[in-house]
Motif scaffolding. Sequence first.
Motif, PDB file in Angstrom:
ATOM      1  N   LYS A 248       0.754  -1.321   0.058  1.00  0.00           N
ATOM      2  CA  LYS A 248      -0.027   0.077  -0.130  1.00  0.00           C
ATOM      3  C   LYS A 248       0.913   1.456  -0.149  1.00  0.00           C
ATOM      4  CE  LYS A 248      -3.593   2.568   2.307  1.00  0.00           C
ATOM      5  NZ  LYS A 248      -4.387   2.752   3.463  1.00  0.00           N
TER       6      LYS A 248
ATOM      7  N   PHE B 105      -8.395  -0.923  -4.058  1.00  0.00           N
ATOM      8  CA  PHE B 105      -7.818  -2.014  -3.150  1.00  0.00           C
ATOM      9  C   PHE B 105      -7.400  -1.792  -1.599  1.00  0.00           C
ATOM     10  CE2 PHE B 105      -3.309  -2.982  -1.727  1.00  0.00           C
ATOM     11  CZ  PHE B 105      -3.561  -4.297  -1.239  1.00  0.00           C
ATOM     12  N   HIS B 106      -6.951  -0.475  -1.564  1.00  0.00           N
ATOM     13  CA  HIS B 106      -6.673  -0.026  -0.121  1.00  0.00           C
ATOM     14  C   HIS B 106      -7.790  -0.136   0.885  1.00  0.00           C
ATOM     15  CE1 HIS B 106      -3.092   2.170  -2.238  1.00  0.00           C
ATOM     16  NE2 HIS B 106      -2.938   1.339  -2.139  1.00  0.00           N
TER      17      HIS B 106
ATOM     18  N   HIS C 226       1.324   6.929  -6.653  1.00  0.00           N
ATOM     19  CA  HIS C 226       0.486   7.921  -6.897  1.00  0.00           C
ATOM     20  C   HIS C 226       1.179   9.365  -7.105  1.00  0.00           C
ATOM     21  CE1 HIS C 226      -2.936   5.000  -5.238  1.00  0.00           C
ATOM     22  NE2 HIS C 226      -2.329   4.466  -6.403  1.00  0.00           N
TER      23      HIS C 226
ATOM     24  N   LYS D 226      -8.126   2.495  -9.036  1.00  0.00           N
ATOM     25  CA  LYS D 226      -8.104   1.048  -9.053  1.00  0.00           C
ATOM     26  C   LYS D 226      -7.347   0.912  -7.765  1.00  0.00           C
ATOM     27  CE  LYS D 226      -8.644   0.296 -13.870  1.00  0.00           C
ATOM     28  NZ  LYS D 226      -8.061  -0.413 -15.279  1.00  0.00           N
ATOM     29  N   GLU D 227      -6.336   1.551  -7.570  1.00  0.00           N
ATOM     30  CA  GLU D 227      -5.429   0.931  -6.323  1.00  0.00           C
ATOM     31  C   GLU D 227      -6.108   1.387  -5.231  1.00  0.00           C
ATOM     32  OE1 GLU D 227      -1.769   2.383  -7.534  1.00  0.00           O
ATOM     33  OE2 GLU D 227      -1.183   0.666  -9.083  1.00  0.00           O
ATOM     34  N   GLU D 228      -6.690   2.723  -5.113  1.00  0.00           N
ATOM     35  CA  GLU D 228      -7.407   2.979  -3.792  1.00  0.00           C
ATOM     36  C   GLU D 228      -8.399   2.197  -3.339  1.00  0.00           C
ATOM     37  OE1 GLU D 228      -6.282   5.276  -1.934  1.00  0.00           O
ATOM     38  OE2 GLU D 228      -5.169   6.651  -2.836  1.00  0.00           O
TER      39      GLU D 228
ATOM     40  N   ASP E  84       2.393   1.868  -3.433  1.00  0.00           N
ATOM     41  CA  ASP E  84       1.189   2.438  -4.018  1.00  0.00           C
ATOM     42  C   ASP E  84       0.957   3.704  -4.133  1.00  0.00           C
ATOM     43  OD1 ASP E  84       0.670  -0.066  -5.320  1.00  0.00           O
ATOM     44  OD2 ASP E  84      -1.376  -0.474  -4.216  1.00  0.00           O
TER      45      ASP E  84
ATOM     46  N   ARG F 228      -5.784   4.716 -12.831  1.00  0.00           N
ATOM     47  CA  ARG F 228      -4.971   3.655 -11.969  1.00  0.00           C
ATOM     48  C   ARG F 228      -5.102   3.957 -10.475  1.00  0.00           C
ATOM     49  NH1 ARG F 228       1.024   1.262 -13.632  1.00  0.00           N
ATOM     50  NH2 ARG F 228       1.149   0.041 -11.561  1.00  0.00           N
TER      51      ARG F 228
END
Length: 313
Positions: free
Chosen positions: A72, A161-162, A79, A157-159, A75, A154
């Motif tokens: 995380k 997951f967080h 960002h 999408k990763e947030e 990531d 992008r």
Amino acid sequence: MTPEHELQAHFERTIARDQRIEPRDWMPADYRKSVLRQTAQHAHSEIIGMQPEGAWITRAPSLRRKAILLAKVQDEAGHGLYLYSAAETLGADRAELTDKLISGAQKYSSIFNYPTLTFADVGVIGWLVDGAAICNQVPLCRSSYGPYARAMIRICKEESFHQRQGYELLMTMMRGTPEQRRMVQDATDRWWWPSLMMFGPPDADSPNTERSMAWKIKRHTNDELRQRFVDMTVPQAGALGVALPDPELRWNAERGHHDFGEIDWDEFKRVVSGDGPCNAERVEHRRAAHEEGAWVREAAAAHAAKREEVAAA
């Protein structure tokens, strides 16, 4: 019509058609300034946002939790790099942006100036802070400035997951001991109101919202996004089994939304102006990291220059 008026008219038609403004396109100076301000502040927030949770990497209770937290924080660094790259397309210099951050000339999100007191804070940040970020950032995927909008795809999408990671951690803790459940409730109590402040001041007091909305840099007002976040979070809190610390929080059938209590805007202003619990610590940590990493940047620049010389020869 003068050439400048033609350019202005073309810009306005592009915005009206919901098309993207790209770096090579003509744009008003105020538009460039507005996008750069928002993009830079967003980039700074991602970089400073590594610190509250990064402090728990060495103290995570298991190898699995350590790996999740490492991923995380990594990531969030990515960002920040995406967003600094977007800012560079507007003519900004990345080194200058860093100088503005560590000198206090540019701000970052107020939420990162609060301490992470227990490991439950890591979960609540994933649930509430990243949940608020998702509410705020998903509409930015349709921002009128192309590089910013594409970076946000992008990032969102990763947030996502967080947020799932944080909520899963909290669910695990709520199935644990009474002490763990108390930790989750305590962390929720401390992070709820700062999470609502993440969306910025109320619309009536926001100096940038009206113009940003007109230019479609952002698609919703601060208060609209804050309401969406509250409505999304209340049922999640119920499923989790925690109480949100607001005695005025209740469903309003007439409005079709949840009513909630008044935010302490004086606290918000204090934290944004540099008087939060961790403001000095966060900026000093970033300044030290920047100074200690100077030799790496210098070595990389020297290596790149040497490669150019070899290629030219």
